[in-house]
Design an enzyme around this catalytic site. Structure first.
Site, short mmCIF file in Angstrom:
data_model
loop_
_atom_site.label_atom_id
_atom_site.label_comp_id
_atom_site.label_asym_id
_atom_site.label_seq_id
_atom_site.Cartn_x
_atom_site.Cartn_y
_atom_site.Cartn_z
CG ASP A 174 64.46 28.84 20.91
OD1 ASP A 174 63.91 28.29 19.94
OD2 ASP A 174 64.94 29.99 20.85
CG HIS A 226 57.69 22.54 17.96
ND1 HIS A 226 56.34 22.38 18.10
CD2 HIS A 226 57.97 23.71 18.56
CE1 HIS A 226 55.84 23.41 18.76
NE2 HIS A 226 56.81 24.23 19.05
P1 IMP Z 1 59.17 36.65 13.79
O1 IMP Z 1 58.21 35.81 14.57
O2 IMP Z 1 59.87 35.88 12.69
O3 IMP Z 1 58.56 37.93 13.32
O4 IMP Z 1 60.35 37.07 14.78
C1 IMP Z 1 60.14 37.97 15.86
C2 IMP Z 1 61.01 37.63 17.05
O5 IMP Z 1 60.59 36.41 17.62
C3 IMP Z 1 62.48 37.43 16.71
O6 IMP Z 1 63.26 37.89 17.79
C4 IMP Z 1 62.63 35.93 16.57
O7 IMP Z 1 63.94 35.50 16.84
C5 IMP Z 1 61.65 35.47 17.64
N1 IMP Z 1 61.07 34.14 17.37
C6 IMP Z 1 60.05 33.86 16.52
N2 IMP Z 1 59.75 32.56 16.55
C7 IMP Z 1 60.60 31.99 17.43
C8 IMP Z 1 60.77 30.65 17.93
O8 IMP Z 1 60.06 29.72 17.55
N3 IMP Z 1 61.75 30.47 18.86
C9 IMP Z 1 62.51 31.51 19.30
N4 IMP Z 1 62.39 32.76 18.88
C10 IMP Z 1 61.44 33.00 17.96
MG MG Z 2 61.04 26.07 19.18
#
Ligand code: IMP
Ligand code: MG
Length: 332
Positions: free
Chosen positions: A15, A45
């Site tokens: 983010d 995105h």
């Molecule tokens: P996962 O990638 O869905 O397994 O999530 C694992 C951790 O990464 C969690 O804390 C999510 O909130 C964080 N996370 C995964 N992708 C993003 C993203 O694109 N932006 C922010 N946090 C993310």
């Molecule tokens: Mg993002």
């Protein structure tokens, strides 16, 4: 032949407005390819094209500019969500024939998604997109690759990259499987070295654009971002002014004052040459200027705070060539 590779990576917990930077670079740098090297539709995105907002999860930003957009072999693809995104882009008038997927990318199945939703989402605050179970099956060598998924057949692309390439990072340095606060991480390599999995040597890399925000945010569970942050009035004010809600999940993100030590570590770990620190207008609008640098430091004005950050980064990170402070996404 590969001419050069530029990489956009996140310097925090995702983010950090990477979409804005890849969009800006795609518009002006004449790339032959824009590629995603890791993750899946857990990413979100937000880009602004001619003043209109678009949100993508999996498809690289190159699609908005007619540049070949590649989903690399280390990515994971949910075919249904991918096809939904294709339909969304076509409905908005974008040519999707430039979108290609490596036959070696792994497939996120409905079983992966169910497992993630029922288990990891609650325990670890994942995005519930099946990412961890999919990468687990890949590592255990029992996964399914894109080449075996008939829905994706029209999009497969097994050729070599050439010319000028932009690699679009997903998530951020502190969500990296090895470097993040394990197990509160994602399951892929978010650091720029991971981009080499797209099929080029490290020597081909020219610029690394490191993207950060003027305050830290975290979506999902992480003991370093306790729930008590949601009770801090000043931080909540920043969250509201900055619209800190997840693109993928809609969850409220936790906000902390910028941790300069973490930022310096991330810049050095990623080898970032060009730093972009966004949303300075958000902090400015709240009228409270603080960062964490061993202790909490308050500043009289936004300008004092920015010059402090600028000096600290330049003196601690020898690879930096430029630092830019920018505004909210739609303002660039
Ligand atoms: P996962 O990638 O869905 O397994 O999530 C694992 C951790 O990464 C969690 O804390 C999510 O909130 C964080 N996370 C995964 N992708 C993003 C993203 O694109 N932006 C922010 N946090 C993310
Ligand atoms: Mg993002």
């Amino acid at each position: 032949m590969i001419e050069h590779v530029d990489i956009v990576c996140g310097l925090a917990w995702g983010d950090e407005a990477k979409g804005k930077i890849t969009s800006e670079l795609s518009a002006k740098e004449n790339y032959d390819f824009v590629c995603r090297w890791s993750g899946g539709n857990n990413a979100g995105h937000t880009v602004y094209i001619s003043g209109k907002q678009y949100k993508t999860h999996m498809i690289p930003t190159g699609v908005f500019y007619g540049i070949k957009s590649i989903i690399g072999p280390a990515c994971v693809v949910d075919p249904f969500s991918f096809l939904e995104e294709i339909a969304y882009l076509e409905k908005n008038g974008f040519d999707t024939s430039c979108i290609k997927i490596s036959p070696k990318a792994h497939i996120v199945t409905q079983t992966h998604i169910r497992e993630d939703r029922e288990q990891y989402h609650k325990q670890l605050g994942t995005t519930a997109r099946g990412i961890a179970p999919c990468y687990r099956d890949k590592a255990a060598r029992k996964g399914c690759q894109a080449k075996d998924e008939s829905l994706l057949a029209p999009y497969l692309w097994d050729e070599k990259l050439y010319g000028r390439i932009l690699c679009e990072g997903a998530q951020g340095a502190w969500l990296d499987l090895d470097y993040g606060n394990y197990p509160y991480v994602t399951s892929s390599v978010t650091l720029p070295y991971g981009a080499c999995s797209l099929g080029f040597p490290p020597q081909a890399i020219r610029n690394i654009y490191g993207s950060a925000k003027i305050y830290d945010t975290r979506s999902g569970i992480d003991p370093d971002f306790p729930e008590s942050l949601l009770a801090d009035k000043q931080l909540l004010k920043i969250a509201d002014a900055g619209c800190e809600y997840g693109v993928t999940t809609g969850r409220r993100r936790k906000v902390k004052w910028l941790n300069l030590h973490k930022l310096i570590d991330a810049v050095n770990l990623t080898g970032s040459t060009h730093i972009i620190i966004s949303k300075t207008d958000v902090i400015k609008s709240t009228g409270v200027f603080k960062i964490w640098d061993s202790h909490l430091i308050p500043f009289e004005s936004i300008d004092d705070m920015l010059s402090y950050i600028d000096v600290r980064l330049r003196s601690s990170c020898s690879l930096i060539k430029s630092i830019r402070f920018s505004y909210s996404p739609e303002r660039i």
